[in-house]
Write a protein that holds these residues in place. Structure first.
Motif, mmCIF file in Angstrom:
data_model
loop_
_atom_site.group_PDB
_atom_site.id
_atom_site.type_symbol
_atom_site.label_atom_id
_atom_site.label_comp_id
_atom_site.label_asym_id
_atom_site.label_seq_id
_atom_site.Cartn_x
_atom_site.Cartn_y
_atom_site.Cartn_z
ATOM 1 N N VAL A 29 0.848 -1.206 0.000
ATOM 2 C CA VAL A 29 0.000 0.000 0.000
ATOM 3 C C VAL A 29 0.875 1.245 0.000
ATOM 4 O O VAL A 29 0.600 2.217 -0.719
ATOM 5 N N GLN A 30 1.961 1.217 0.758
ATOM 6 C CA GLN A 30 2.879 2.356 0.815
ATOM 7 C C GLN A 30 3.487 2.633 -0.567
ATOM 8 O O GLN A 30 3.568 3.784 -0.997
ATOM 9 N N VAL A 31 3.889 1.589 -1.281
ATOM 10 C CA VAL A 31 4.442 1.742 -2.625
ATOM 11 C C VAL A 31 3.398 2.355 -3.561
ATOM 12 O O VAL A 31 3.684 3.289 -4.322
ATOM 13 N N LEU A 32 2.178 1.841 -3.505
ATOM 14 C CA LEU A 32 1.110 2.334 -4.383
ATOM 15 C C LEU A 32 0.721 3.773 -4.056
ATOM 16 O O LEU A 32 0.447 4.573 -4.959
ATOM 17 N N ALA A 35 3.362 5.873 -5.589
ATOM 18 C CA ALA A 35 3.207 5.882 -7.054
ATOM 19 C C ALA A 35 2.130 6.875 -7.470
ATOM 20 O O ALA A 35 2.268 7.575 -8.478
ATOM 21 N N ARG A 36 1.053 6.953 -6.708
ATOM 22 C CA ARG A 36 -0.066 7.858 -6.999
ATOM 23 C C ARG A 36 0.391 9.316 -7.068
ATOM 24 O O ARG A 36 -0.161 10.118 -7.813
ATOM 25 N N PHE A 41 -3.449 8.392 -12.748
ATOM 26 C CA PHE A 41 -3.988 7.075 -13.102
ATOM 27 C C PHE A 41 -2.886 6.048 -12.850
ATOM 28 O O PHE A 41 -1.863 6.051 -13.539
ATOM 29 N N VAL A 42 -3.083 5.194 -11.850
ATOM 30 C CA VAL A 42 -2.069 4.194 -11.501
ATOM 31 C C VAL A 42 -2.458 2.844 -12.101
ATOM 32 O O VAL A 42 -3.492 2.277 -11.761
ATOM 33 N N LEU A 43 -1.611 2.383 -12.996
ATOM 34 C CA LEU A 43 -1.759 1.090 -13.645
ATOM 35 C C LEU A 43 -0.731 0.149 -13.025
ATOM 36 O O LEU A 43 0.462 0.443 -13.031
ATOM 37 N N CYS A 75 -7.610 -1.637 -3.582
ATOM 38 C CA CYS A 75 -6.803 -0.545 -3.004
ATOM 39 C C CYS A 75 -7.178 0.789 -3.653
ATOM 40 O O CYS A 75 -7.245 0.895 -4.877
ATOM 41 N N GLN A 76 -7.391 1.797 -2.835
ATOM 42 C CA GLN A 76 -7.825 3.105 -3.335
ATOM 43 C C GLN A 76 -6.808 3.791 -4.252
ATOM 44 O O GLN A 76 -7.163 4.702 -4.995
#
Length: 140
Positions: A29-32, A35-36, A41-43, A75-76
């Protein structure tokens, strides 16, 4: 590889981050979340079971690719997943998926150097995260 999108909003700045995503945890979740910060738009590329097995060993993955994709989509910070993502990003992916930024996680395997080279050769930015993750599924 195929996309499992929830919806197809107008993509402005697509951020791509790939990985195994096995045993989804707070470090993921921390990585994502990080990335956001690089786009709207996170792919997320999800490696196949056989790819994970090849890189991590015979005990991995614990969860199937479908289970890992479902966890990611909950995941949001994730807008879409790319099933059976290659272990290294390609020029074709960058063009077809309109990727503008590649984010490399802190425990990205050896293909990270090659991914950086390909992405930068296409004129897109690459960010290697230097997070201290509380946990890695490989340590379990």
């Amino acid at each position: 590889a195929r996309s499992a999108s929830r919806s197809e909003p107008e993509r402005k700045h697509v951020v791509y981050v790939q990985g195994d995503w096995d045993m989804f945890h707070a470090g993921h979740v921390q990585v994502l979340k990080e990335a956001r910060k690089f786009g709207d738009f996170v792919l997320v590329g999800v490696h196949s079971d056989s790819t994970v097995n090849q890189f991590r060993g015979s005990r991995y993955p614990v969860m199937t690719m479908s289970e890992r994709a479902l966890m990611l989509l909950s995941c949001q910070y994730v807008d879409d997943v790319l099933m059976d993502a290659p272990s290294c990003i390609t020029r074709e992916m960058i063009g077809t998926l309109q990727i503008k930024t590649v984010v490399l996680g802190p425990d990205e395997p050896g293909s990270a150097k090659e991914a950086s080279k390909i992405a930068q050769g296409c004129g897109i930015s690459v960010h290697k995260l230097k997070l201290k993750l509380p946990l890695s599924a490989v340590e379990i």
